[in-house]
Design an enzyme around this catalytic site. Structure first.
Site, short mmCIF file in Angstrom:
data_model
loop_
_atom_site.label_atom_id
_atom_site.label_comp_id
_atom_site.label_asym_id
_atom_site.label_seq_id
_atom_site.Cartn_x
_atom_site.Cartn_y
_atom_site.Cartn_z
N HIS A 328 -8.36 -1.36 0.73
CA HIS A 328 -8.49 -2.28 1.87
C HIS A 328 -7.52 -1.94 3.00
O HIS A 328 -6.83 -2.84 3.49
CB HIS A 328 -8.23 -3.72 1.39
CG HIS A 328 -9.21 -4.21 0.37
ND1 HIS A 328 -8.98 -5.32 -0.43
CD2 HIS A 328 -10.45 -3.77 0.03
CE1 HIS A 328 -10.02 -5.52 -1.23
NE2 HIS A 328 -10.92 -4.59 -0.97
N ALA A 362 -11.86 -2.04 10.38
CA ALA A 362 -10.82 -2.85 9.74
C ALA A 362 -9.45 -2.66 10.41
O ALA A 362 -8.54 -3.46 10.20
CB ALA A 362 -10.73 -2.52 8.25
N THR A 373 -12.30 -6.81 2.16
CA THR A 373 -12.37 -6.49 3.59
C THR A 373 -13.75 -6.05 4.09
O THR A 373 -13.94 -5.92 5.30
CB THR A 373 -11.35 -5.38 3.90
OG1 THR A 373 -11.43 -4.37 2.89
CG2 THR A 373 -9.94 -5.93 3.96
N ASN A 374 -14.71 -5.83 3.19
CA ASN A 374 -15.98 -5.26 3.67
C ASN A 374 -16.72 -6.21 4.61
O ASN A 374 -17.06 -5.83 5.74
CB ASN A 374 -16.87 -4.89 2.48
CG ASN A 374 -18.09 -4.11 2.91
OD1 ASN A 374 -17.97 -3.18 3.70
ND2 ASN A 374 -19.26 -4.51 2.46
C1 LIG Z 1 -14.32 2.66 -3.62
C2 LIG Z 1 -14.27 1.48 -2.69
C3 LIG Z 1 -14.71 0.25 -3.15
C4 LIG Z 1 -14.66 -0.87 -2.31
N1 LIG Z 1 -15.13 -2.06 -2.78
C5 LIG Z 1 -15.13 -3.13 -1.94
C6 LIG Z 1 -15.66 -4.37 -2.38
O1 LIG Z 1 -16.14 -4.51 -3.51
N2 LIG Z 1 -15.64 -5.42 -1.53
C7 LIG Z 1 -15.11 -5.32 -0.28
O2 LIG Z 1 -15.10 -6.32 0.46
N3 LIG Z 1 -14.58 -4.16 0.16
C8 LIG Z 1 -14.61 -3.08 -0.64
N4 LIG Z 1 -14.08 -1.88 -0.20
C9 LIG Z 1 -13.49 -1.86 1.15
C10 LIG Z 1 -14.53 -1.67 2.24
O3 LIG Z 1 -15.39 -0.61 1.92
C11 LIG Z 1 -13.78 -1.40 3.55
O4 LIG Z 1 -12.98 -2.50 3.88
C12 LIG Z 1 -14.73 -1.14 4.70
O5 LIG Z 1 -15.64 -0.10 4.43
C13 LIG Z 1 -13.89 -0.78 5.92
O6 LIG Z 1 -14.75 -0.38 6.96
P1 LIG Z 1 -14.23 0.54 8.12
O7 LIG Z 1 -15.36 0.64 9.09
O8 LIG Z 1 -12.91 0.04 8.60
O9 LIG Z 1 -13.94 1.97 7.47
P2 LIG Z 1 -14.87 2.93 6.63
O10 LIG Z 1 -15.89 2.17 5.84
O11 LIG Z 1 -13.93 3.84 5.89
O12 LIG Z 1 -15.68 3.76 7.72
C14 LIG Z 1 -15.09 4.79 8.46
C15 LIG Z 1 -16.10 5.91 8.60
O13 LIG Z 1 -15.63 6.84 9.57
C16 LIG Z 1 -15.82 8.15 9.08
N5 LIG Z 1 -14.80 8.99 9.75
C17 LIG Z 1 -13.46 9.01 9.56
N6 LIG Z 1 -12.88 9.88 10.39
C18 LIG Z 1 -13.87 10.42 11.13
C19 LIG Z 1 -13.89 11.39 12.17
N7 LIG Z 1 -12.78 11.96 12.62
N8 LIG Z 1 -15.11 11.73 12.69
C20 LIG Z 1 -16.24 11.16 12.26
N9 LIG Z 1 -16.29 10.22 11.28
C21 LIG Z 1 -15.10 9.86 10.74
C22 LIG Z 1 -15.64 8.04 7.58
O14 LIG Z 1 -16.28 9.13 6.93
C23 LIG Z 1 -16.31 6.69 7.31
O15 LIG Z 1 -17.70 6.87 7.11
C24 LIG Z 1 -14.14 -0.75 -1.00
C25 LIG Z 1 -13.69 0.49 -0.54
C26 LIG Z 1 -13.77 1.60 -1.38
C27 LIG Z 1 -13.29 2.94 -0.86
#
Ligand SMILES: Cc1cc2nc3c(=O)[nH]c(=O)nc-3n(C[C@H](O)[C@H](O)[C@H](O)COP(=O)(O)OP(=O)(O)OC[C@H]3O[C@@H](n4cnc5c(N)ncnc54)[C@H](O)[C@@H]3O)c2cc1C
Length: 392
Positions: A328, A362, A373-374
């Site tokens: 998270h 996030a 955090t999802n």
């Molecule tokens: C294994 C796992 C299990 C989880 N389980 C849960 C759960 O059960 N419940 C829950 O609420 N939350 C869960 N989470 C947390 C949740 O997935 C995250 O809080 C959420 O995905 C955050 O979203 P985000 O957009 O901030 O980042 P992310 O989902 O990480 O998205 C960022 C994206 O940007 C891409 N990226 C990064 N850098 C670059 C770049 N330079 N150029 C192009 N693309 C790039 C990455 O590949 C990724 O696809 C889990 C996370 C993981 C890893």
């Protein structure tokens, strides 16, 4: 519940402490944003191009206005012109992208030879995450899940440390009825103890101006003594629930798991995964002394903390050593008021000092939410979509 904790039929109806069925983003399988938002009709839109195997390297500017993005595809750099850019690379890579683009603490960027586009000292600072540890139990036959039970996380318990200055609901347990989706997985269960209202803050920083260099991520979980104290309260609470006479008869042993749980030893796909599953099943079915010896060796520095004849109490240091970060990461491009020098984006997620640039993920949470955090991140994305659609 025998201890007086409430049971909430729907966790979304209340912020009170108590048990609830864990909400899951799941239909037949995990329901992530890519699958649920990028449906076939969306992918067919003429105004959408999805570039796979593409990495954004930096944003470019015309003065203080966004001009485009430099991307890398198959080892080649290309520039895409853009009037508006939304960075959504997550709480580790969004600040890194801004830093590579020259948005961040000017002094640090200058040392790396990066041209300053906007001096924002908060970029990459304020990293937050939830800390957690796991206790695992070998279940007696009558306490195991039926084979048809689908879910990993079954139940959550929100509770409060009650310490001065700490918000209610700052601690959390989740209870899982299995450790793997293979048949042997139902032979063990897990209780996680987690800190859902941390105050500790870490840092994401560049080591180099080279986009291929690894980042410096200092999580600094539990660096604030208040967080360490509350994590110990959470772990002791989990221990006391498991050692309660009404619960203890459900399992043979309880183990404190190490920070890096050795799941690779038992999980995996293909032939090797099948062989590991057979091995894990054999260990779990073996006589108590052998089972404890094999599991004890596999989970070091974790260890047995109770079996049917004795309790081997956890020391506070052991509890803290067993704590790791949840998945998270947040708060590294925090929303804040214009006069807050550590704020990176305004309440509409626009980067201060640059026109046409937003962050939507996030990383914009000013403090990590006291929840998984999802869905909060999906809500941030929905709000930013509204802001873009209705600029006023
Ligand atoms: C294994 C796992 C299990 C989880 N389980 C849960 C759960 O059960 N419940 C829950 O609420 N939350 C869960 N989470 C947390 C949740 O997935 C995250 O809080 C959420 O995905 C955050 O979203 P985000 O957009 O901030 O980042 P992310 O989902 O990480 O998205 C960022 C994206 O940007 C891409 N990226 C990064 N850098 C670059 C770049 N330079 N150029 C192009 N693309 C790039 C990455 O590949 C990724 O696809 C889990 C996370 C993981 C890893």
């Amino acid at each position: 519940m025998a201890r007086g904790a409430a049971s909430h039929p729907n966790v979304y109806d209340t912020a009170e402490d108590g048990f609830f069925a864990a909400p899951l983003s799941q239909d037949d399988e995990r329901a992530g944003s890519a699958r649920c938002y990028l449906t076939a009709p969306v992918r067919a839109r003429r105004n959408l191009e999805i570039m796979a195997n593409t990495r954004a390297l930096r944003v470019t500017f015309d003065g203080t206005r966004v001009a485009g993005v430099v991307i890398e595809q198959a080892g080649e750099e290309k520039t895409i012109a853009a009037r508006e850019v939304v960075v959504s690379a997550g709480a580790i890579h969004s600040p890194a992208l801004l830093l590579h683009s020259g948005i961040g603490p000017a002094e640090d960027l200058r040392k790396l030879g990066i041209t300053i586009a906007a001096d924002r000292p908060g970029v990459g600072r304020n990293y937050q995450n939830h800390a957690q540890l796991h206790l695992s139990m070998t279940l007696k036959p009558g306490s195991r899940l039926p084979a048809a039970a689908q879910h990993y996380i079954m139940t959550g318990l929100r509770f409060s440390s009650g310490l001065e200055g700490c918000a209610a609901g700052d601690l959390f347990h989740y209870f899982t009825g299995r450790v793997s989706n293979k048949p042997f997985g139902r032979r063990m269960a897990m209780v996680a103890a987690a800190l859902y209202g941390p105050v500790s803050r870490g840092v994401v920083a560049l080591r180099s101006s080279d986009p291929n260099a690894s980042l410096n991520v200092e999580k600094r979980l539990l660096s604030d003594p208040l967080d360490a104290q509350r994590m110990i309260i959470a772990a002791r609470h989990a221990e006391s629930l498991l050692l309660d006479p009404t619960v203890r008869g459900c399992f043979e042993e309880i183990y404190l798991m190490p920070r890096q749980a050795p799941l690779r030893l038992i999980n995996g796909s293909g032939l090797l995964g099948a062989a590991k599953a057979v091995g894990a099943a054999a260990v779990l079915a073996s006589p108590g002394r052998l089972r404890r010896a094999v599991i004890g060796a596999a989970i070091k520095p974790g260890r047995l903390i109770a079996d049917e004849s004795a309790i081997y109490p956890m020391a506070d240091d052991e509890i803290l050593d067993a704590c790791g970060a949840m998945f998270h990461p947040s708060s590294t491009c925090a929303i804040g008021a214009a006069d807050n020098p550590m704020a990176v984006v305004d309440p509409k997620c626009r980067v201060y000092g640059i026109e046409g640039l937003r962050v939507a993920d996030a990383s914009v949470m000013p403090s990590i939410v006291s929840a998984n955090t999802n869905i909060p991140t999906v809500m941030i994305a929905e709000r930013v979509a509204d802001f873009i659609r209705s600029p006023r």
